[in-house]
Design a protein around this motif. Structure first.
Motif, PDB file in Angstrom:
ATOM      1  N   ASP A  34      39.384  34.529  34.642  1.00  0.00           N
ATOM      2  CA  ASP A  34      38.398  33.926  33.738  1.00  0.00           C
ATOM      3  C   ASP A  34      37.544  32.895  34.472  1.00  0.00           C
ATOM      4  OD1 ASP A  34      37.508  33.697  30.881  1.00  0.00           O
ATOM      5  OD2 ASP A  34      38.079  31.630  31.217  1.00  0.00           O
ATOM      6  N   ARG A  35      38.184  32.065  35.285  1.00  0.00           N
ATOM      7  CA  ARG A  35      37.443  31.039  36.030  1.00  0.00           C
ATOM      8  C   ARG A  35      36.480  31.668  37.028  1.00  0.00           C
ATOM      9  NH1 ARG A  35      41.429  28.736  38.065  1.00  0.00           N
ATOM     10  NH2 ARG A  35      41.282  29.359  40.247  1.00  0.00           N
ATOM     11  N   ARG A  36      36.919  32.696  37.742  1.00  0.00           N
ATOM     12  CA  ARG A  36      36.046  33.351  38.721  1.00  0.00           C
ATOM     13  C   ARG A  36      34.867  34.041  38.046  1.00  0.00           C
ATOM     14  NH1 ARG A  36      37.754  34.693  43.839  1.00  0.00           N
ATOM     15  NH2 ARG A  36      35.685  35.661  43.931  1.00  0.00           N
ATOM     16  N   LEU A  37      35.083  34.657  36.897  1.00  0.00           N
ATOM     17  CA  LEU A  37      33.976  35.289  36.176  1.00  0.00           C
ATOM     18  C   LEU A  37      32.957  34.254  35.731  1.00  0.00           C
ATOM     19  CD1 LEU A  37      35.861  37.946  34.024  1.00  0.00           C
ATOM     20  CD2 LEU A  37      34.208  38.418  35.829  1.00  0.00           C
ATOM     21  N   ASN A  38      33.425  33.085  35.296  1.00  0.00           N
ATOM     22  CA  ASN A  38      32.513  32.023  34.885  1.00  0.00           C
ATOM     23  C   ASN A  38      31.743  31.450  36.060  1.00  0.00           C
ATOM     24  OD1 ASN A  38      32.602  31.464  31.963  1.00  0.00           O
ATOM     25  ND2 ASN A  38      34.774  31.216  32.300  1.00  0.00           N
ATOM     26  N   GLU A  39      32.408  31.346  37.211  1.00  0.00           N
ATOM     27  CA  GLU A  39      31.777  30.724  38.373  1.00  0.00           C
ATOM     28  C   GLU A  39      30.814  31.669  39.091  1.00  0.00           C
ATOM     29  OE1 GLU A  39      35.115  29.544  40.708  1.00  0.00           O
ATOM     30  OE2 GLU A  39      35.478  27.693  39.582  1.00  0.00           O
ATOM     31  N   THR A  40      31.190  32.957  39.202  1.00  0.00           N
ATOM     32  CA  THR A  40      30.421  33.882  40.029  1.00  0.00           C
ATOM     33  C   THR A  40      29.855  35.073  39.264  1.00  0.00           C
ATOM     34  OG1 THR A  40      32.314  35.293  40.643  1.00  0.00           O
ATOM     35  CG2 THR A  40      31.954  33.288  41.954  1.00  0.00           C
ATOM     36  N   GLY A  41      30.397  35.360  38.065  1.00  0.00           N
ATOM     37  CA  GLY A  41      29.975  36.540  37.332  1.00  0.00           C
ATOM     38  C   GLY A  41      30.581  37.829  37.847  1.00  0.00           C
ATOM     39  N   ILE A  42      31.485  37.737  38.851  1.00  0.00           N
ATOM     40  CA  ILE A  42      32.089  38.917  39.476  1.00  0.00           C
ATOM     41  C   ILE A  42      33.601  38.784  39.433  1.00  0.00           C
ATOM     42  CG2 ILE A  42      32.257  40.289  41.593  1.00  0.00           C
ATOM     43  CD1 ILE A  42      29.530  39.156  42.385  1.00  0.00           C
ATOM     44  N   SER A  43      34.270  39.873  39.094  1.00  0.00           N
ATOM     45  CA  SER A  43      35.732  39.847  39.098  1.00  0.00           C
ATOM     46  C   SER A  43      36.256  39.628  40.511  1.00  0.00           C
ATOM     47  CB  SER A  43      36.290  41.168  38.558  1.00  0.00           C
ATOM     48  OG  SER A  43      35.817  41.440  37.266  1.00  0.00           O
ATOM     49  N   PRO A  44      37.326  38.859  40.679  1.00  0.00           N
ATOM     50  CA  PRO A  44      37.922  38.709  42.006  1.00  0.00           C
ATOM     51  C   PRO A  44      38.538  40.022  42.471  1.00  0.00           C
ATOM     52  CG  PRO A  44      39.331  37.712  40.342  1.00  0.00           C
ATOM     53  CD  PRO A  44      38.059  38.092  39.650  1.00  0.00           C
ATOM     54  N   SER A  45      38.624  40.199  43.770  1.00  0.00           N
ATOM     55  CA  SER A  45      39.246  41.396  44.325  1.00  0.00           C
ATOM     56  C   SER A  45      40.764  41.295  44.176  1.00  0.00           C
ATOM     57  CB  SER A  45      38.885  41.549  45.804  1.00  0.00           C
ATOM     58  OG  SER A  45      39.478  40.496  46.562  1.00  0.00           O
ATOM     59  N   PHE A  46      41.442  42.431  44.338  1.00  0.00           N
ATOM     60  CA  PHE A  46      42.901  42.415  44.264  1.00  0.00           C
ATOM     61  C   PHE A  46      43.490  41.563  45.385  1.00  0.00           C
ATOM     62  CE2 PHE A  46      42.137  45.948  41.467  1.00  0.00           C
ATOM     63  CZ  PHE A  46      43.186  45.899  40.569  1.00  0.00           C
ATOM     64  N   GLU A  47      42.862  41.573  46.539  1.00  0.00           N
ATOM     65  CA  GLU A  47      43.336  40.749  47.647  1.00  0.00           C
ATOM     66  C   GLU A  47      43.206  39.269  47.295  1.00  0.00           C
ATOM     67  OE1 GLU A  47      45.076  39.771  51.151  1.00  0.00           O
ATOM     68  OE2 GLU A  47      44.835  41.800  50.331  1.00  0.00           O
ATOM     69  N   GLU A  48      42.080  38.897  46.685  1.00  0.00           N
ATOM     70  CA  GLU A  48      41.886  37.503  46.275  1.00  0.00           C
ATOM     71  C   GLU A  48      42.902  37.100  45.210  1.00  0.00           C
ATOM     72  OE1 GLU A  48      37.084  36.907  46.967  1.00  0.00           O
ATOM     73  OE2 GLU A  48      37.791  37.938  45.166  1.00  0.00           O
ATOM     74  N   MET A  49      43.172  37.992  44.272  1.00  0.00           N
ATOM     75  CA  MET A  49      44.162  37.689  43.241  1.00  0.00           C
ATOM     76  C   MET A  49      45.552  37.568  43.835  1.00  0.00           C
ATOM     77  SD  MET A  49      42.906  39.839  39.849  1.00  0.00           S
ATOM     78  CE  MET A  49      42.178  41.293  40.597  1.00  0.00           C
ATOM     79  N   LYS A  50      45.864  38.434  44.793  1.00  0.00           N
ATOM     80  CA  LYS A  50      47.177  38.369  45.454  1.00  0.00           C
ATOM     81  C   LYS A  50      47.360  37.027  46.148  1.00  0.00           C
ATOM     82  CE  LYS A  50      47.933  40.561  49.389  1.00  0.00           C
ATOM     83  NZ  LYS A  50      48.515  39.599  50.323  1.00  0.00           N
ATOM     84  N   GLU A  51      46.327  36.580  46.868  1.00  0.00           N
ATOM     85  CA  GLU A  51      46.421  35.318  47.588  1.00  0.00           C
ATOM     86  C   GLU A  51      46.451  34.131  46.625  1.00  0.00           C
ATOM     87  OE1 GLU A  51      43.247  35.156  50.373  1.00  0.00           O
ATOM     88  OE2 GLU A  51      44.029  36.805  51.612  1.00  0.00           O
ATOM     89  N   ALA A  52      45.655  34.197  45.558  1.00  0.00           N
ATOM     90  CA  ALA A  52      45.599  33.083  44.610  1.00  0.00           C
ATOM     91  C   ALA A  52      46.941  32.858  43.920  1.00  0.00           C
ATOM     92  CB  ALA A  52      44.505  33.330  43.572  1.00  0.00           C
ATOM     93  N   LEU A  53      47.674  33.938  43.667  1.00  0.00           N
ATOM     94  CA  LEU A  53      48.959  33.825  42.975  1.00  0.00           C
ATOM     95  C   LEU A  53      50.143  33.846  43.930  1.00  0.00           C
ATOM     96  CD1 LEU A  53      47.018  34.578  40.579  1.00  0.00           C
ATOM     97  CD2 LEU A  53      49.003  35.679  39.543  1.00  0.00           C
ATOM     98  N   ASP A  54      49.846  33.908  45.235  1.00  0.00           N
ATOM     99  CA  ASP A  54      50.888  33.908  46.266  1.00  0.00           C
ATOM    100  C   ASP A  54      51.867  35.063  46.060  1.00  0.00           C
ATOM    101  OD1 ASP A  54      52.088  32.953  48.569  1.00  0.00           O
ATOM    102  OD2 ASP A  54      53.457  31.617  47.481  1.00  0.00           O
ATOM    103  N   LEU A  55      51.300  36.243  45.806  1.00  0.00           N
ATOM    104  CA  LEU A  55      52.116  37.446  45.648  1.00  0.00           C
ATOM    105  C   LEU A  55      52.265  38.159  46.982  1.00  0.00           C
ATOM    106  CD1 LEU A  55      50.576  38.814  42.321  1.00  0.00           C
ATOM    107  CD2 LEU A  55      52.715  37.555  42.593  1.00  0.00           C
ATOM    108  N   LYS A  56      53.312  38.962  47.101  1.00  0.00           N
ATOM    109  CA  LYS A  56      53.582  39.623  48.375  1.00  0.00           C
ATOM    110  C   LYS A  56      52.795  40.916  48.543  1.00  0.00           C
ATOM    111  CE  LYS A  56      58.235  37.709  48.895  1.00  0.00           C
ATOM    112  NZ  LYS A  56      59.680  38.015  49.045  1.00  0.00           N
ATOM    113  N   SER A  57      52.378  41.543  47.443  1.00  0.00           N
ATOM    114  CA  SER A  57      51.666  42.809  47.549  1.00  0.00           C
ATOM    115  C   SER A  57      50.684  42.963  46.398  1.00  0.00           C
ATOM    116  CB  SER A  57      52.654  43.986  47.545  1.00  0.00           C
ATOM    117  OG  SER A  57      53.261  44.109  46.274  1.00  0.00           O
ATOM    118  N   LYS A  58      49.729  43.878  46.591  1.00  0.00           N
ATOM    119  CA  LYS A  58      48.751  44.150  45.550  1.00  0.00           C
ATOM    120  C   LYS A  58      49.372  44.884  44.361  1.00  0.00           C
ATOM    121  CE  LYS A  58      44.878  44.443  48.801  1.00  0.00           C
ATOM    122  NZ  LYS A  58      43.825  45.316  49.366  1.00  0.00           N
ATOM    123  N   SER A  59      50.507  45.535  44.586  1.00  0.00           N
ATOM    124  CA  SER A  59      51.155  46.232  43.474  1.00  0.00           C
ATOM    125  C   SER A  59      51.578  45.245  42.392  1.00  0.00           C
ATOM    126  CB  SER A  59      52.368  47.029  43.967  1.00  0.00           C
ATOM    127  OG  SER A  59      53.341  46.155  44.538  1.00  0.00           O
TER     128      SER A  59
END
Length: 215
Positions: A14-39
């Motif tokens: 939601d924050r990224r859509l408000n700031e940029t108008g574009i959905s974050p990539s899966f890689e960006e979401m993985k890094e933002a949430l400190d997940l080990k994989s895109k799955s």
């Protein structure tokens, strides 16, 4: 009830859509949430879709739309976040085109005034400012007297906050939705009803890029 990671991902998207108008990539979401994989991201998104918090936009890669957020997070998640201005930040003077309604549409006045804005608050493209009048967008943190920083564009996606010129004479700040063959302009105040128009009645004049508030 959302899990902690589902909640974090929803607010991040939601924050990224408000700031940029574009959905974050899966890689960006993985890094933002400190997940080990895109799955893990795929599982979280699927859960949010199933619970009606987001939806995937058809025929568009990486395109997500936030449908709702938990009540407790609405103000914090939707209000554009303005970073503090560094002492040596460049300042740009952008045109200030009068007042725009965040309630019943009023004429967007064309003026010769300018508004000094830290360059860090503006992305690429041409911008102008409008002073907000009214309270119909308060649930998105847009208040009477705020300065809306608008990026000039004549196109917008569903769910974006836009300056819409109605019948070539009145302008209003609303969330854009497409509803069948109609254009719906949604307020963010339970006291106001959505406004519906034929596509030829509405012309997009810009998309909200940020807010300035003076205290």
């Amino acid at each position: 009830m959302l899990t902690r990671k589902q909640h974090e991902l929803l607010l991040y998207i939601d924050r990224r859509l408000n700031e940029t108008g574009i959905s974050p990539s899966f890689e960006e979401m993985k890094e933002a949430l400190d997940l080990k994989s895109k799955s893990g991201v795929h599982r979280l998104i699927s859960a949010l879709v199933e619970r009606g918090f987001i939806r995937r936009l058809p025929n568009r890669a990486r395109a997500l739309e936030v449908l709702k957020i938990p009540e407790a997070d609405k103000g914090a998640a939707k209000a554009p976040v303005m970073p503090p201005r560094p002492a040596n930040d460049d300042v740009l003077d952008i045109p200030l085109h009068g007042r725009i309604a965040a309630g019943t549409p009023i004429e967007a006045l064309q003026g010769t005034d300018t508004l000094p804005v830290p360059a860090a608050l503006l992305g690429p493209g041409e911008h102008y400012a409008l002073e907000v009048a009214g309270d119909s967008m308060v649930e998105l943190g847009i208040l009477d007297g705020d300065y809306a920083l608008i990026r000039k564009t004549d196109v917008a996606r569903d769910g974006e906050i836009v300056v819409a010129l109605v019948n070539e004479e009145e302008a209003t700040l609303k969330t854009l939705r497409r509803e069948g063959q109609m254009i719906r302009l949604d307020p963010a105040n339970r006291l106001y009803d959505p406004q519906r128009y034929r596509p030829e009645q509405v012309r997009i004049q810009g998309r909200l890029a940020g807010l300035l508030r003076r205290y």
